[in-house]
Design a protein around this motif. Sequence first.
Motif, PDB file in Angstrom:
ATOM      1  N   HIS A 165       7.453   3.401  -7.643  1.00  0.00           N
ATOM      2  CA  HIS A 165       7.188   1.785  -7.718  1.00  0.00           C
ATOM      3  C   HIS A 165       8.197   0.920  -6.988  1.00  0.00           C
ATOM      4  N   GLU A 166       9.303   1.366  -7.054  1.00  0.00           N
ATOM      5  CA  GLU A 166      10.442   0.662  -6.321  1.00  0.00           C
ATOM      6  C   GLU A 166      10.309   0.759  -4.828  1.00  0.00           C
ATOM      7  N   LYS A 168       7.601   1.625  -2.988  1.00  0.00           N
ATOM      8  CA  LYS A 168       6.053   1.291  -2.422  1.00  0.00           C
ATOM      9  C   LYS A 168       6.324  -0.362  -2.516  1.00  0.00           C
ATOM     10  N   THR A 169       6.660  -0.872  -3.606  1.00  0.00           N
ATOM     11  CA  THR A 169       6.647  -2.607  -3.458  1.00  0.00           C
ATOM     12  C   THR A 169       7.044  -3.128  -2.347  1.00  0.00           C
ATOM     13  N   THR A 172       4.540  -2.455   0.708  1.00  0.00           N
ATOM     14  CA  THR A 172       3.272  -3.455   0.313  1.00  0.00           C
ATOM     15  C   THR A 172       3.600  -4.760   0.818  1.00  0.00           C
ATOM     16  N   ILE A 173       4.711  -5.330   0.462  1.00  0.00           N
ATOM     17  CA  ILE A 173       4.840  -6.733   0.764  1.00  0.00           C
ATOM     18  C   ILE A 173       4.819  -6.786   2.269  1.00  0.00           C
ATOM     19  N   THR A 176       1.257  -6.507   3.681  1.00  0.00           N
ATOM     20  CA  THR A 176       0.370  -7.565   3.432  1.00  0.00           C
ATOM     21  C   THR A 176       1.009  -8.736   4.053  1.00  0.00           C
ATOM     22  N   ALA A 177       2.311  -8.884   4.396  1.00  0.00           N
ATOM     23  CA  ALA A 177       2.937 -10.238   5.196  1.00  0.00           C
ATOM     24  C   ALA A 177       2.341 -10.039   6.540  1.00  0.00           C
ATOM     25  N   GLN A 199       5.985   4.239   5.212  1.00  0.00           N
ATOM     26  CA  GLN A 199       5.153   4.624   4.089  1.00  0.00           C
ATOM     27  C   GLN A 199       4.671   5.902   4.075  1.00  0.00           C
ATOM     28  N   GLU A 203       5.665   8.397   1.037  1.00  0.00           N
ATOM     29  CA  GLU A 203       4.496   8.950   0.318  1.00  0.00           C
ATOM     30  C   GLU A 203       4.972  10.568   0.335  1.00  0.00           C
ATOM     31  N   GLU A 207       5.468  13.103  -2.750  1.00  0.00           N
ATOM     32  CA  GLU A 207       4.562  13.847  -3.032  1.00  0.00           C
ATOM     33  C   GLU A 207       5.107  15.423  -3.081  1.00  0.00           C
ATOM     34  N   ARG A 210       6.488  15.728  -6.529  1.00  0.00           N
ATOM     35  CA  ARG A 210       5.668  15.896  -7.348  1.00  0.00           C
ATOM     36  C   ARG A 210       5.223  17.695  -7.332  1.00  0.00           C
ATOM     37  N   ARG A 261      -9.759  15.261  -4.874  1.00  0.00           N
ATOM     38  CA  ARG A 261      -8.740  14.397  -4.425  1.00  0.00           C
ATOM     39  C   ARG A 261      -7.645  15.401  -3.672  1.00  0.00           C
ATOM     40  N   GLN A 265      -6.375  15.637   0.148  1.00  0.00           N
ATOM     41  CA  GLN A 265      -5.019  15.280   0.575  1.00  0.00           C
ATOM     42  C   GLN A 265      -4.351  16.472   1.451  1.00  0.00           C
TER      43      GLN A 265
END
Lengths: 378, 220
Positions: A165-166, A168-169, A172-173, A176-177, A199, A203, A207, A210, A261, A265
């Motif tokens: 989350h930390e 990717k946020t 994302t910003i 989008t910007a 990104q 990712e 991954e 994981r 999925r 990938q």
Amino acid sequence: MNAAPSHGPAPRPPRQPVPVHVVGQFSWGLTLLFVLASLCWWLLPFTGSMFSALVFLLAIVLAGTRWNRGPVLAMAAVAALVWNYFFIPPRFTLHIERPEDVVMFGMFFVVAMAMGHLITRLRAREAALEHYHQEREQLLQARHRAEIAAEAERLHRTLLDSVSHELKTPITIIRTALDGLDAANPFTAEIDTATRRLQRIVENLLEITRVESDAVKPAPDWCEIGDVLHAATAPLQRELAAHPLRVTGTDHLPLLRLDSRLLAQALANILHNAAQHAPAGTDIEIHVTPPSAGPGDGPNLLLHLRVRDHGPGLAPEMEDRVFDKFSRARGAPAGGTGLGLAISRGLMRAMKGDITVRNHPEGGAEFLLSLPVKTRQP
Amino acid sequence: MSKALIIDDEPQMRRLLRMVLESRGYEVCEADEGQRGLQEAAFHRPDVILLDLGLPGIGGLEVLKRLREWSDAPVLILSVRDQEAVKVQALEGGADDYVTKPFGSAELLARLEVIQRRRGTRHTPEITAGPLRLDLLHHEARIADEALKLTPTEFELLKALAAHAGRIVTQNQIIRQVWPGQVSDPGEGLRVHINHLRKKLGDRGLRILNEPGIGYRLEG
């Protein structure tokens, strides 16, 4: 009234042989009694017959705290007889003359037997209790270990989610910007490219974490291969723009049961790799072989997907190493993480499949993905 | 002018979304956590709600559940990848669609547009989606005035997708609508009928897209 047909008495279970340690206890018991009896006989002039009775009782109590029930009860019986024979007048007969001696002998016999019985039973209960206690301890320990493992997994997952989350946020910003900036500005395009690269790196790192911590749990469902290919190529529009895709073998394919999925990938990483290494304008070919019986005779069939590019192929020393983490071919274009193929292999193996690579005889690298699937004709 | 409520704990994300939305003429209000989000929703009565799934305190799913107790305002979920199960839960708990971070503003605005189309009561026995027209009275489907020959199941399936054209519909939602009461491995039957339906729709501008692990989207 008819009796039920009788088959005679049930065969007796074979007698268990008496364990060696019990035989030992019998002989030790008798020896002990013999020694004590001799001692008391020697002391008889000074002590009287009651002393020997108490000594025998003491011996029985002590034996009861250590030995099995059989030897202890036998000791009690023998002690009663010995006492009667040697110590109660008239001596050297089992006959007892005085009524109070009869009562005494009876009491001795009952007390000795009762002591033997009670003490051995107490010991048996203690042993059982100890056994339960140990079992309980073991169960508690096992539960504790399971709880710790579950907690570790949960923490790991929480940490991964939070890091994810930390990281990717902000990406994302930025993404989008960027949409709000003038697309004609060449700097915008540079930021956009760099952000996409960042990104991908983030990712891929998440991954591979994981995959390596076995946090990838396949959830197979029925799917069409076309949907898998679409899911694999849709996020790569930009990378695949310079490489026409030629897909063959997908017509008349049955429904497949697999985790679409994860397969998408795994496939996407291979396509991305091919697009990076093959010169612009060359085809990338995907060929799907209808599922056929794999090794073993389970209900699963083996699906094969081949991905071939028209690039330079693999250097001989790389063939075994392309799936290793952080392994990058010499002269590979900048921007790769060396993780994509390792992730693909991890995902395929999580699904009980595998992935191999070879140089195609007519040039270019050819990846072979194999995966056990169930099929159903649509 | 539409009113949008942003519920997200990242101040920068809220600011950015506000700019994107305001540039399209939305009136924007925002909340940094779930409880406040619910209060804002009750106070401002937004036309559309953007809800982050990863909220601190009461999570996005819980906010959605409490919101749906009294409001049917369209909800767009903001999620990250690898949350398929949670996304499905949110969609079946009443969310209308989702976007996955990082998303482009064009995608976001398009999704917002679609989920704000009139929902609920229909006044005509007809559903249209792009070139597709479904006559619910006579059970007829036409693409650009060309009749489609559909089986009753395929018609129901297309109806389920077309009623939410442009929006994601989860596998369970489709199955509940087309095969009410069925339980045994319905995913298989669904794939078979989707396959047939795709062949009949052909190449006429309507596509049934699959989103792995989630469901289908009819794009016209």
